[in-house]
Design an enzyme around this catalytic site. Structure first.
Site, PDB file in Angstrom:
ATOM      1  N   HIS A  86      -6.352  13.312  12.011  1.00  0.00           N
ATOM      2  CA  HIS A  86      -5.811  14.327  12.657  1.00  0.00           C
ATOM      3  C   HIS A  86      -5.634  13.623  14.293  1.00  0.00           C
ATOM      4  O   HIS A  86      -5.780  13.992  15.133  1.00  0.00           O
ATOM      5  CB  HIS A  86      -6.643  15.435  12.886  1.00  0.00           C
ATOM      6  CG  HIS A  86      -6.062  16.916  13.534  1.00  0.00           C
ATOM      7  ND1 HIS A  86      -5.397  16.944  14.643  1.00  0.00           N
ATOM      8  CD2 HIS A  86      -6.180  18.004  12.919  1.00  0.00           C
ATOM      9  CE1 HIS A  86      -4.807  17.932  14.932  1.00  0.00           C
ATOM     10  NE2 HIS A  86      -5.478  18.798  14.083  1.00  0.00           N
ATOM     11  N   GLU A 104      -0.464  13.544  11.803  1.00  0.00           N
ATOM     12  CA  GLU A 104      -1.574  13.507  11.073  1.00  0.00           C
ATOM     13  C   GLU A 104      -1.322  12.933   9.697  1.00  0.00           C
ATOM     14  O   GLU A 104      -0.359  13.307   9.063  1.00  0.00           O
ATOM     15  CB  GLU A 104      -2.313  14.689  11.019  1.00  0.00           C
ATOM     16  CG  GLU A 104      -2.222  15.620  12.107  1.00  0.00           C
ATOM     17  CD  GLU A 104      -2.612  16.880  11.976  1.00  0.00           C
ATOM     18  OE1 GLU A 104      -3.504  17.445  11.117  1.00  0.00           O
ATOM     19  OE2 GLU A 104      -2.416  17.707  13.056  1.00  0.00           O
TER      20      GLU A 104
HETATM   21  C1  BG6 Z   1      -3.601  21.136  12.857  1.00  0.00           C
HETATM   22  C2  BG6 Z   1      -3.345  22.353  12.203  1.00  0.00           C
HETATM   23  O1  BG6 Z   1      -3.594  20.085  12.112  1.00  0.00           O
HETATM   24  O2  BG6 Z   1      -4.723  21.704  13.477  1.00  0.00           O
HETATM   25  C3  BG6 Z   1      -3.035  23.587  13.039  1.00  0.00           C
HETATM   26  O3  BG6 Z   1      -1.994  22.288  11.233  1.00  0.00           O
HETATM   27  C4  BG6 Z   1      -4.240  23.696  13.716  1.00  0.00           C
HETATM   28  O4  BG6 Z   1      -2.761  24.785  12.440  1.00  0.00           O
HETATM   29  C5  BG6 Z   1      -4.583  22.372  14.499  1.00  0.00           C
HETATM   30  O5  BG6 Z   1      -4.268  24.729  14.879  1.00  0.00           O
HETATM   31  C6  BG6 Z   1      -5.941  22.368  15.537  1.00  0.00           C
HETATM   32  O6  BG6 Z   1      -7.071  22.952  14.543  1.00  0.00           O
HETATM   33  P1  BG6 Z   1      -8.393  22.931  15.459  1.00  0.00           P
HETATM   34  O7  BG6 Z   1      -9.367  23.442  14.118  1.00  0.00           O
HETATM   35  O8  BG6 Z   1      -8.877  21.552  15.603  1.00  0.00           O
HETATM   36  O9  BG6 Z   1      -8.262  23.870  16.517  1.00  0.00           O
END
Ligand code: BG6
Length: 286
Positions: A153, A256
């Protein structure tokens, strides 16, 4: 765990800046530096010498055992999103071990992290030189088949979202998470001027971020990543996140490298899957 045996003088160094929190390891190669937290084997920074960091890290990130760090490269595993709790899987809030560190002729440095449970072993290889090379290898060690989804991510550091264009996803189909998961097709390059949360499917092996402000192109090259998520929370959503810098949405962009949804991975007993990502940059003249 005895981390010290993985230290390489002045090159791979551990410290524990936060009490009751996993250590931080800094890799200093001839060409770049990289900081990684053992909480989640989470890369926080990758900075080629004399260049700006390629990764964005929120100054309000929360360093707590039950929380994922906001920014850098969280590892979403063994599931992506809210398929189960915790969101994006438990790997990013687990403490990883180290199994190896290496110095190759002063040109490359590498470190390998491991997360193990009764279903799988995940080995995360991080190598730095002029580029950041990572490999997430997952092996099914259970008696049954093992299915999972995953994402690296990555939060990229950009001058301003209004100066950036994402290339490489033209004509690809995507699932638009902020429009009832409708399936759409990308027309042209991606320019971001509002919240975006998309899963591109059947993606190519290269995505580029063209950043006219920082006069550089960030190149994300992948192997065995069939899905690519593009995410920017924009104003309203980011202001509701206590660990997100005010105005931070202008300075970050998530691309990602993933395998999600119908592109999930199914491993039979003893099988492995390897996801590779190489992150590099190139100066551009505009
Ligand atoms: C992204 C998702 O990968 O991560 C989003 O597509 C999400 O929907 C974002 O809001 C952040 O997620 P987190 O759990 O790290 O706040």
């Amino acid at each position: 765990m005895n981390y010290k045996k993985f230290e390489i003088k002045n090159k791979i160094v551990f410290e524990t800046p936060i009490d009751n929190y996993p250590p931080l390891v800094t890799l200093t190669s001839k060409h770049s530096t990289c900081k990684i937290s053992l909480h989640g084997a989470h890369i926080l920074s990758f900075k080629p010498n004399d260049k700006k960091d390629l990764l964005w890290l929120s100054s309000l990130a929360i360093y707590r055992q039950d929380k994922a760090i906001r920014g850098g490269i969280p590892i979403c595993l063994p599931w992506f999103g809210g398929f189960d709790t915790p969101s994006h899987g438990f790997a990013r809030i687990s403490s990883w071990e180290i199994i190896e560190s290496k110095n190759f002729d002063d040109e490359f440095l590498s470190i390998t992290f491991r997360l193990k449970n009764d279903k799988f072993i995940a080995d995360y290889y991080v190598e730095i030189s002029t580029t950041l090379n990572i490999e997430l290898k997952v092996k099914n060690i259970s008696e049954d088949k093992f299915e999972f989804t995953q994402a690296l991510h990555s939060y990229f550091n950009i001058s301003d979202v209004k100066n950036t264009i994402i290339k490489g996803l033209e004509n690809q189909n995507y699932i638009d998470s902020i429009d009832n998961n409708r399936e759409k097709t990308q027309q042209g390059y991606i320019r971001i001027d509002k919240e975006i949360d998309r899963i591109y499917t059947n993606t190519n092996s290269q995505t580029l971020i063209l950043d006219k402000g920082y006069k550089r192109e960030i190149i994300i090259s992948t192997k065995n990543s069939k899905s690519t998520v593009v995410w920017n929370p924009w104003i309203e959503k980011s202001s509701k996140m206590s660990d997100f810098d005010e105005g931070g949405y202008k300075k970050m962009l998530c691309i990602e490298s993933a395998n999600i949804g119908f592109e999930k991975i199914i491993l039979q007993k003893g099988e492995s899957h390897s996801l590779k990502v190489k992150i590099s940059e190139k100066e551009i003249s505009i």
